[in-house]
Design a protein around this motif. Structure first.
Motif, PDB file in Angstrom:
ATOM      1  N   GLU A 102       9.541  21.315   7.782  1.00  0.00           N
ATOM      2  CA  GLU A 102      10.546  20.736   6.899  1.00  0.00           C
ATOM      3  C   GLU A 102      11.964  21.209   7.222  1.00  0.00           C
ATOM      4  O   GLU A 102      12.934  20.553   6.836  1.00  0.00           O
ATOM      5  CB  GLU A 102      10.227  21.085   5.441  1.00  0.00           C
ATOM      6  CG  GLU A 102       9.014  20.376   4.879  1.00  0.00           C
ATOM      7  CD  GLU A 102       7.712  20.770   5.544  1.00  0.00           C
ATOM      8  OE1 GLU A 102       6.918  19.852   5.876  1.00  0.00           O
ATOM      9  OE2 GLU A 102       7.476  21.974   5.759  1.00  0.00           O
ATOM     10  N   ALA A 103      12.081  22.345   7.909  1.00  0.00           N
ATOM     11  CA  ALA A 103      13.412  22.898   8.164  1.00  0.00           C
ATOM     12  C   ALA A 103      13.390  23.747   9.426  1.00  0.00           C
ATOM     13  O   ALA A 103      12.340  24.261   9.830  1.00  0.00           O
ATOM     14  CB  ALA A 103      13.878  23.743   6.970  1.00  0.00           C
ATOM     15  N   ALA A 104      14.571  23.887  10.038  1.00  0.00           N
ATOM     16  CA  ALA A 104      14.724  24.755  11.207  1.00  0.00           C
ATOM     17  C   ALA A 104      15.969  25.598  11.011  1.00  0.00           C
ATOM     18  O   ALA A 104      17.008  25.107  10.549  1.00  0.00           O
ATOM     19  CB  ALA A 104      14.819  23.934  12.489  1.00  0.00           C
ATOM     20  N   LEU A 105      15.865  26.859  11.386  1.00  0.00           N
ATOM     21  CA  LEU A 105      16.903  27.849  11.126  1.00  0.00           C
ATOM     22  C   LEU A 105      17.416  28.416  12.444  1.00  0.00           C
ATOM     23  O   LEU A 105      16.664  28.579  13.405  1.00  0.00           O
ATOM     24  CB  LEU A 105      16.325  28.944  10.234  1.00  0.00           C
ATOM     25  CG  LEU A 105      17.145  30.176   9.887  1.00  0.00           C
ATOM     26  CD1 LEU A 105      16.740  30.695   8.497  1.00  0.00           C
ATOM     27  CD2 LEU A 105      16.934  31.294  10.921  1.00  0.00           C
ATOM     28  N   ALA A 106      18.705  28.721  12.473  1.00  0.00           N
ATOM     29  CA  ALA A 106      19.290  29.407  13.618  1.00  0.00           C
ATOM     30  C   ALA A 106      20.384  30.333  13.133  1.00  0.00           C
ATOM     31  O   ALA A 106      20.889  30.195  12.009  1.00  0.00           O
ATOM     32  CB  ALA A 106      19.834  28.409  14.639  1.00  0.00           C
ATOM     33  N   ALA A 107      20.765  31.253  13.998  1.00  0.00           N
ATOM     34  CA  ALA A 107      21.774  32.244  13.610  1.00  0.00           C
ATOM     35  C   ALA A 107      22.826  32.409  14.696  1.00  0.00           C
ATOM     36  O   ALA A 107      23.920  31.876  14.613  1.00  0.00           O
ATOM     37  CB  ALA A 107      21.097  33.582  13.301  1.00  0.00           C
ATOM     38  N   GLY A 108      22.482  33.129  15.760  1.00  0.00           N
ATOM     39  CA  GLY A 108      23.464  33.514  16.777  1.00  0.00           C
ATOM     40  C   GLY A 108      24.206  32.349  17.393  1.00  0.00           C
ATOM     41  O   GLY A 108      25.420  32.420  17.614  1.00  0.00           O
ATOM     42  N   ILE A 109      23.518  31.248  17.692  1.00  0.00           N
ATOM     43  CA  ILE A 109      24.192  30.117  18.345  1.00  0.00           C
ATOM     44  C   ILE A 109      25.223  29.475  17.429  1.00  0.00           C
ATOM     45  O   ILE A 109      26.203  28.889  17.901  1.00  0.00           O
ATOM     46  CB  ILE A 109      23.182  29.059  18.833  1.00  0.00           C
ATOM     47  CG1 ILE A 109      22.354  28.504  17.651  1.00  0.00           C
ATOM     48  CG2 ILE A 109      22.307  29.608  19.932  1.00  0.00           C
ATOM     49  CD1 ILE A 109      21.501  27.307  18.042  1.00  0.00           C
ATOM     50  N   PHE A 110      24.999  29.582  16.109  1.00  0.00           N
ATOM     51  CA  PHE A 110      26.000  29.089  15.156  1.00  0.00           C
ATOM     52  C   PHE A 110      27.145  30.085  15.026  1.00  0.00           C
ATOM     53  O   PHE A 110      28.319  29.700  15.012  1.00  0.00           O
ATOM     54  CB  PHE A 110      25.369  28.845  13.791  1.00  0.00           C
ATOM     55  CG  PHE A 110      24.355  27.734  13.750  1.00  0.00           C
ATOM     56  CD1 PHE A 110      24.381  26.703  14.680  1.00  0.00           C
ATOM     57  CD2 PHE A 110      23.363  27.705  12.776  1.00  0.00           C
ATOM     58  CE1 PHE A 110      23.448  25.674  14.636  1.00  0.00           C
ATOM     59  CE2 PHE A 110      22.432  26.690  12.712  1.00  0.00           C
ATOM     60  CZ  PHE A 110      22.472  25.665  13.647  1.00  0.00           C
ATOM     61  N   HIS A 111      26.827  31.371  14.941  1.00  0.00           N
ATOM     62  CA  HIS A 111      27.868  32.387  14.786  1.00  0.00           C
ATOM     63  C   HIS A 111      28.844  32.365  15.964  1.00  0.00           C
ATOM     64  O   HIS A 111      30.060  32.452  15.779  1.00  0.00           O
ATOM     65  CB  HIS A 111      27.259  33.795  14.702  1.00  0.00           C
ATOM     66  CG  HIS A 111      26.247  33.969  13.601  1.00  0.00           C
ATOM     67  ND1 HIS A 111      26.234  33.210  12.468  1.00  0.00           N
ATOM     68  CD2 HIS A 111      25.198  34.849  13.482  1.00  0.00           C
ATOM     69  CE1 HIS A 111      25.232  33.595  11.683  1.00  0.00           C
ATOM     70  NE2 HIS A 111      24.601  34.580  12.280  1.00  0.00           N
ATOM     71  N   ARG A 112      28.285  32.264  17.165  1.00  0.00           N
ATOM     72  CA  ARG A 112      29.117  32.318  18.378  1.00  0.00           C
ATOM     73  C   ARG A 112      29.706  30.954  18.747  1.00  0.00           C
ATOM     74  O   ARG A 112      30.363  30.829  19.779  1.00  0.00           O
ATOM     75  CB  ARG A 112      28.278  32.860  19.534  1.00  0.00           C
ATOM     76  CG  ARG A 112      27.816  34.304  19.341  1.00  0.00           C
ATOM     77  CD  ARG A 112      27.095  34.831  20.569  1.00  0.00           C
ATOM     78  NE  ARG A 112      25.811  34.162  20.773  1.00  0.00           N
ATOM     79  CZ  ARG A 112      24.649  34.613  20.314  1.00  0.00           C
ATOM     80  NH1 ARG A 112      24.605  35.737  19.616  1.00  0.00           N
ATOM     81  NH2 ARG A 112      23.522  33.956  20.559  1.00  0.00           N
ATOM     82  N   LYS A 113      29.445  29.934  17.922  1.00  0.00           N
ATOM     83  CA  LYS A 113      29.942  28.578  18.136  1.00  0.00           C
ATOM     84  C   LYS A 113      29.465  27.975  19.452  1.00  0.00           C
ATOM     85  O   LYS A 113      30.126  27.114  20.038  1.00  0.00           O
ATOM     86  CB  LYS A 113      31.478  28.543  18.063  1.00  0.00           C
ATOM     87  CG  LYS A 113      32.035  29.004  16.723  1.00  0.00           C
ATOM     88  CD  LYS A 113      33.539  28.827  16.657  1.00  0.00           C
ATOM     89  CE  LYS A 113      34.084  29.245  15.291  1.00  0.00           C
ATOM     90  NZ  LYS A 113      35.548  29.069  15.189  1.00  0.00           N
TER      91      LYS A 113
END
Length: 567
Positions: free
Chosen positions: A530-541
């Motif tokens: 139902e969902a997918a999560l990310a962190a570093g790739i969003f933080h670092r643009k």
């Protein structure tokens, strides 16, 4: 670490009141109302209800708990009097469900009985339950001509928008509810009432305060309108002729928050859970920004949810001074999508020895702006206890106590597994998966060992044992990490995610390993999560959220668009 107790002043203005029965996240609604330029007062005793000129009854939690609280506080009779007086009333989620006669969630508990019908449990045959995420609301009422009061019958619910739902129980639509039904929503094969409107009563099953600017428009419509529509001027369409399932996949931004060596809270991200810089002499904690600022950025960029993972324990702080509470309070002032908090949701002992059970800890986070709490290590310990008892829930775990009070939809299980490679399934008593990630000796199978203490300690439990046990104990969602993929940017562990998605009937969030847009397409297409999560790739643009959603749309995956303006 310096612990700061937040202080807040609120300008009061008579007329607009909120009925808080003592559970769930009401701070986000307060912030949403104030964002729109209004001030709201809390109902502190039964007499306040009858003082109100407009009344909002929000709710996140269980039907029985809500009604028992209304009864114990003496709110039932004045609430019925208020609604009968014709003054504007708005109920949200459980606040809507309580106006019906009863609920299957709490057999034998009477609702307010203003609307005929019973709230019923969703069927799990063709969909995960809870219904958790963004879906459309199809308006079935329209005005024959311009209403003399100037009140819009649809309260600004728009056909092209989607709204945030989080519930396991709903009111199925049937023709006996025709005069009450304002909009319906389809989830799987079921059509349920997603908002009601008759005379001065307006209620939504979804959460306007968590539905971005589309939701704020609905709140503004209620706050600025007269609150009354002449029913003689309304025509109603058959919802079965216009209904379709428009449930969307969620893209979630995750922020790992901890204190750096100077005592400031920062968002960090590491390689295999190591968050210290390797190219500096001091080995400082990696700082990718401030949590409140980043959360606001992700909301504006179109994130469907924000998850905070607290990876600092704050052992020297009293519960009321934990810095993450202030992060939630400040974030909820400008971020109007769901917020999840993980880390530290367990029994807590203050420095003076005062014990706070996990239920109380969760309550502090909910009152500070969280919509869901994520339980990690304690979920593993609870599963060990559950398995040792032969599969009998004890009733006293954090999962069970929080789910009873706030509903299963408020409890997320965060799983940190790692691969243990074996040559064949017969080599281990644990549930195995055939994996494309071949082991060091050419092994093609593995079992996924659950870990605790931030991945530092492995336990003799596999992922399938954990997620199935936690579902039975009352958890409403699985946040599925993978230690082996974390920080690799090589893509999600599809075999693991697919196996867990097939094992449970509650929503699953895929996490760990996303490095490009196509990874999101793959995980949704191949696993059905139902969902997918990310962190570093969003933080670092490196990968913007909007480019992820653009790629998903091109691939035929339904996702929510960005609400660019409140106007």
């Amino acid at each position: 670490m310096i612990c700061r107790r937040a202080t807040q002043t609120r300008t009061k203005m008579g007329g607009l009141y909120m009925l808080d029965y003592g559970a769930g996240n009401v701070r986000s609604l307060i912030n949403a109302v104030e964002k729109l330029g209004y001030h709201i007062e809390m109902v502190n005793d039964p007499a306040d209800i009858l003082k109100a000129e407009k009344l909002i009854f929000p709710g996140v939690g269980a039907f029985g708990s809500a009604m028992e609280s209304l009864v114990s506080k003496g709110y039932v009779e004045p609430l019925n009097q208020y609604i009968a007086s014709g003054k504007p009333f708005m109920g949200i989620c459980v606040g809507m469900q309580t106006v019906f006669e009863g609920s299957e969630e709490s057999p034998g508990v009477q609702g307010l009985g203003i609307v005929p019908g019973t709230v019923k449990f969703f069927s799990k045959q063709d969909k995960p339950v809870p219904h958790m995420g963004w879906n459309a609301a199809s308006v079935v009422k329209e005005l024959k001509s311009e209403d003399a009061s100037g009140q819009a019958v649809n309260y600004s619910i728009e056909a092209d928008s989607v709204y945030y739902f989080v519930h396991s129980y709903a009111v199925p639509y049937d023709d006996s509810l025709r005069e009450w039904t304002l909009s319906t929503t389809q989830y799987g094969s079921e059509i349920f009432v997603s908002s009601i409107q008759k005379d001065n009563v307006f209620c939504t099953q979804f959460h306007p305060e968590k539905s971005g600017f589309a939701g704020l428009k609905i709140l503004r419509s209620f706050l600025s309108g007269t609150g009354f529509v002449d029913q003689r001027n309304v025509i109603t369409r058959d919802p079965r002729l216009i209904s379709r399932d428009r449930f969307t996949k969620r893209v979630i931004a995750c922020l790992d928050v901890r204190a750096n060596d100077q005592g400031d809270l920062v968002v960090t991200k590491g390689d295999q859970y190591d968050v210290r810089e390797k190219n500096t002499e001091a080995g400082d904690v990696r700082n990718l920004g401030k949590p409140v600022d980043l959360a606001r950025r992700y909301f504006e960029e179109g994130a469907d949810e924000i998850t905070f993972l607290n990876i600092t324990s704050f052992r020297n702080c009293p519960l009321a001074d934990i810095p993450m509470l202030e992060v939630l309070r400040r974030t909820s002032e400008t971020v109007f999508v769901p917020l999840t908090i993980g880390g530290g949701i367990r029994d807590v002992v203050d420095p003076d020895g005062k014990i706070h059970p996990a239920l109380e800890v969760a309550g502090e986070y909910f009152r500070s702006g969280a919509d869901k709490v994520s339980i990690g290590s304690d979920a593993v310990y609870a599963t060990e206890k559950y398995l040792a008892s032969g599969g009998r829930p004890s009733g006293d775990t954090a999962i069970e106590t929080i789910a009873r009070a706030y509903g299963s939809q408020a409890v997320v299980i965060s799983v940190d597994p790692k691969r243990i490679h074996v040559r064949s399934p017969e080599d281990t008593p644990h549930h195995t998966v055939k994996t494309p990630f071949v082991g060091p000796k050419g092994e093609q199978y593995c079992w996924y060992q659950c870990t605790v203490k931030g991945g530092r300690e492995g336990r003799d439990i596999d992922v399938r044992q954990l997620v199935t046990a936690c579902e039975k104990m009352g958890a409403g969602e699985i946040l599925l990490n993978c230690m082996d993929q974390d920080g690799t940017n090589a893509g999600y562990d599809i075999a693991l995610i697919k196996d867990v998605r097939e094992a449970v009937r509650i929503p699953v969030v895929a996490s760990s390993g996303a490095g490009r847009e196509q990874h999101f397409v793959e995980v949704f297409r191949e696993t059905g999560v139902e969902a997918a999560l990310a962190a570093g790739i969003f933080h670092r643009k490196e990968v913007p959220i909007e480019s992820v959603k653009t790629e998903l749309r091109k691939s035929g995956v339904s996702v929510r668009g960005i609400d660019e303006t409140l106007l």
